[in-house]
Design a protein around this motif. Sequence first.
Motif, PDB file in Angstrom:
ATOM      1  N   PRO A 127     -15.730  38.196  26.274  1.00 44.47           N
ATOM      2  CA  PRO A 127     -14.805  38.351  25.150  1.00 44.47           C
ATOM      3  C   PRO A 127     -13.509  37.569  25.309  1.00 44.47           C
ATOM      4  O   PRO A 127     -12.885  37.177  24.315  1.00 44.47           O
ATOM      5  CB  PRO A 127     -14.549  39.863  25.110  1.00 44.47           C
ATOM      6  CG  PRO A 127     -14.883  40.351  26.489  1.00 44.47           C
ATOM      7  CD  PRO A 127     -16.004  39.478  26.949  1.00 44.47           C
ATOM      8  N   ASP A 128     -13.093  37.319  26.539  1.00 42.01           N
ATOM      9  CA  ASP A 128     -11.870  36.548  26.788  1.00 42.01           C
ATOM     10  C   ASP A 128     -12.167  35.081  27.088  1.00 42.01           C
ATOM     11  O   ASP A 128     -11.261  34.315  27.406  1.00 42.01           O
ATOM     12  CB  ASP A 128     -11.089  37.154  27.948  1.00 42.01           C
ATOM     13  CG  ASP A 128     -10.617  38.573  27.641  1.00 42.01           C
ATOM     14  OD1 ASP A 128     -10.204  38.821  26.496  1.00 42.01           O
ATOM     15  OD2 ASP A 128     -10.671  39.426  28.552  1.00 42.01           O
ATOM     16  N   GLY A 129     -13.438  34.696  27.005  1.00 39.92           N
ATOM     17  CA  GLY A 129     -13.822  33.310  27.250  1.00 39.92           C
ATOM     18  C   GLY A 129     -14.054  32.997  28.710  1.00 39.92           C
ATOM     19  O   GLY A 129     -13.559  33.687  29.608  1.00 39.92           O
ATOM     20  N   ALA A 130     -14.815  31.941  28.945  1.00 39.50           N
ATOM     21  CA  ALA A 130     -15.088  31.480  30.314  1.00 39.50           C
ATOM     22  C   ALA A 130     -14.038  30.465  30.734  1.00 39.50           C
ATOM     23  O   ALA A 130     -13.506  29.720  29.915  1.00 39.50           O
ATOM     24  CB  ALA A 130     -16.477  30.849  30.390  1.00 39.50           C
ATOM     25  N   ASP A 131     -13.743  30.446  32.025  1.00 42.09           N
ATOM     26  CA  ASP A 131     -12.841  29.433  32.565  1.00 42.09           C
ATOM     27  C   ASP A 131     -13.559  28.106  32.781  1.00 42.09           C
ATOM     28  O   ASP A 131     -12.950  27.044  32.683  1.00 42.09           O
ATOM     29  CB  ASP A 131     -12.252  29.910  33.894  1.00 42.09           C
ATOM     30  CG  ASP A 131     -11.354  31.118  33.729  1.00 42.09           C
ATOM     31  OD1 ASP A 131     -10.215  30.955  33.255  1.00 42.09           O
ATOM     32  OD2 ASP A 131     -11.814  32.238  34.054  1.00 42.09           O
ATOM     33  N   ALA A 132     -14.846  28.172  33.081  1.00 44.26           N
ATOM     34  CA  ALA A 132     -15.602  26.954  33.359  1.00 44.26           C
ATOM     35  C   ALA A 132     -17.062  27.149  32.975  1.00 44.26           C
ATOM     36  O   ALA A 132     -17.609  28.254  33.081  1.00 44.26           O
ATOM     37  CB  ALA A 132     -15.496  26.576  34.830  1.00 44.26           C
ATOM     38  N   VAL A 133     -17.677  26.062  32.521  1.00 43.40           N
ATOM     39  CA  VAL A 133     -19.102  26.022  32.218  1.00 43.40           C
ATOM     40  C   VAL A 133     -19.739  24.925  33.062  1.00 43.40           C
ATOM     41  O   VAL A 133     -19.199  23.816  33.156  1.00 43.40           O
ATOM     42  CB  VAL A 133     -19.365  25.722  30.726  1.00 43.40           C
ATOM     43  CG1 VAL A 133     -20.855  25.459  30.476  1.00 43.40           C
ATOM     44  CG2 VAL A 133     -18.881  26.852  29.851  1.00 43.40           C
ATOM     45  N   VAL A 134     -20.873  25.225  33.685  1.00 42.99           N
ATOM     46  CA  VAL A 134     -21.679  24.215  34.358  1.00 42.99           C
ATOM     47  C   VAL A 134     -22.980  24.083  33.574  1.00 42.99           C
ATOM     48  O   VAL A 134     -23.716  25.063  33.404  1.00 42.99           O
ATOM     49  CB  VAL A 134     -21.971  24.599  35.825  1.00 42.99           C
ATOM     50  CG1 VAL A 134     -22.973  23.625  36.440  1.00 42.99           C
ATOM     51  CG2 VAL A 134     -20.685  24.602  36.636  1.00 42.99           C
ATOM     52  N   ASP A 135     -23.268  22.860  33.099  1.00 41.55           N
ATOM     53  CA  ASP A 135     -24.404  22.635  32.209  1.00 41.55           C
ATOM     54  C   ASP A 135     -25.331  21.551  32.762  1.00 41.55           C
ATOM     55  O   ASP A 135     -25.069  20.359  32.605  1.00 41.55           O
ATOM     56  CB  ASP A 135     -23.910  22.227  30.819  1.00 41.55           C
ATOM     57  CG  ASP A 135     -25.061  21.969  29.852  1.00 41.55           C
ATOM     58  OD1 ASP A 135     -26.217  22.295  30.195  1.00 41.55           O
ATOM     59  OD2 ASP A 135     -24.792  21.445  28.752  1.00 41.55           O
ATOM     60  N   PRO A 136     -26.449  21.952  33.400  1.00 44.01           N
ATOM     61  CA  PRO A 136     -27.448  20.982  33.826  1.00 44.01           C
ATOM     62  C   PRO A 136     -28.587  20.813  32.813  1.00 44.01           C
ATOM     63  O   PRO A 136     -29.585  20.164  33.108  1.00 44.01           O
ATOM     64  CB  PRO A 136     -27.985  21.587  35.128  1.00 44.01           C
ATOM     65  CG  PRO A 136     -27.644  23.042  35.076  1.00 44.01           C
ATOM     66  CD  PRO A 136     -26.721  23.282  33.932  1.00 44.01           C
ATOM     67  N   VAL A 137     -28.427  21.420  31.616  1.00 45.19           N
ATOM     68  CA  VAL A 137     -29.535  21.512  30.668  1.00 45.19           C
ATOM     69  C   VAL A 137     -29.341  20.628  29.448  1.00 45.19           C
ATOM     70  O   VAL A 137     -30.222  19.876  29.042  1.00 45.19           O
ATOM     71  CB  VAL A 137     -29.738  22.979  30.220  1.00 45.19           C
ATOM     72  CG1 VAL A 137     -30.875  23.078  29.212  1.00 45.19           C
ATOM     73  CG2 VAL A 137     -30.010  23.867  31.413  1.00 45.19           C
ATOM     74  N   GLY A 138     -28.179  20.723  28.799  1.00 43.83           N
ATOM     75  CA  GLY A 138     -27.964  20.001  27.554  1.00 43.83           C
ATOM     76  C   GLY A 138     -28.701  20.651  26.396  1.00 43.83           C
ATOM     77  O   GLY A 138     -28.958  21.859  26.390  1.00 43.83           O
ATOM     78  N   GLY A 139     -29.060  19.862  25.401  1.00 44.22           N
ATOM     79  CA  GLY A 139     -29.803  20.383  24.263  1.00 44.22           C
ATOM     80  C   GLY A 139     -28.995  21.349  23.429  1.00 44.22           C
ATOM     81  O   GLY A 139     -27.767  21.240  23.307  1.00 44.22           O
ATOM     82  N   ASP A 140     -29.689  22.346  22.873  1.00 46.30           N
ATOM     83  CA  ASP A 140     -29.061  23.289  21.943  1.00 46.30           C
ATOM     84  C   ASP A 140     -28.145  24.309  22.618  1.00 46.30           C
ATOM     85  O   ASP A 140     -27.435  25.037  21.931  1.00 46.30           O
ATOM     86  CB  ASP A 140     -30.148  24.044  21.162  1.00 46.30           C
ATOM     87  CG  ASP A 140     -30.957  23.130  20.249  1.00 46.30           C
ATOM     88  OD1 ASP A 140     -30.429  22.057  19.887  1.00 46.30           O
ATOM     89  OD2 ASP A 140     -32.098  23.483  19.924  1.00 46.30           O
TER      90      ASP A 140
END
Length: 326
Positions: A205-218
């Motif tokens: 609800p307060d949001g993430a500080d960081a995202v790690v994305d090895p996937v991409g796409g939708d």
Amino acid sequence: MRAVVCPSYGPPEVVRVEDLPSPEPQSGQVRVRVGAAAVNFPDVLVIADKYQISVPPPFVPGSEYAGEVIEIGPEVTELAVGDRVSGTGIVGAFAEEIVAAAAKLNRIPDGVDDRIAAAFGVAHRTAYHTLRSVARLEPGQRLLVLGAGGGVGLAAVQLGSALGASVTAVASSQEKLDAAASYGAAHLINHRDGDLRSALREALPDGADAVVDPVGGDLSEPALRALRRGGRFVTVGFASGTIPRIPLNLVLVKGVQILGFQFQDIDPKELRRNEDELIELLRTQRAVPHIGARFALDDAAQALRLVADGNAVGKVLIEFDSHRRG
């Protein structure tokens, strides 16, 4: 020696096992008897000629391995016969023996199994450098990991937890989420169960500080929207096969950063610091790769297919008769 050979570009099933001459080390090189090799998604891409580097067939695929030095070439002083090492490269690992530059090999810490060493290098190094030097993750922050059941994703879950973050794991099956939970994920989301954007809003609800994305796409856009103001989105790869189109108005309105990870972009001093910290985590078993499946050399095509279809949980290994424990 026996080795997997890619005779022409195509799907995983194009590979076959052949008898090849043992490779001879040249100046600065050593010959390694391979105990275990890890199967990574780029291996599938190289075989299909869809990777960023094209390798002319025929070639031996495989990019990650561990084993024992059995021959030293001229001008090698840093290693000796009997030393246990791990290494990475574009091709060559799916063979009973491989030749590599001595300077590019890493000693395996005492007590670490060949299988663990082979599974540790690419995924855990990628994840750790991403978290430490790109995402700049700090204890107490909220980390969102996409593809959390795969090699890099599951490593990011484990290492993010070890760094003191609260981790939200997103994956495509309960089996993958169970693995993520076992490595410290606090929130689990199956993106196939419903609207990912809503699920992320509920979990963060307060949001993430960081995202790690090895996937991409939708998955990328909902994850970007889940960032808090000023958060960091790090793209590591596109295992989905689709490069996402990001609405830049989100970057403007939310004041977030979109960053990419590549090893060569890490400051050399930080790279050394990160490597030392990571080896210590391995040595003390605070970071151990999850090995979801093991295959014999003759079943290499099945191992590649498992990874190609996105059904692997953690790391997939090819084991050899020369496998050793530390």
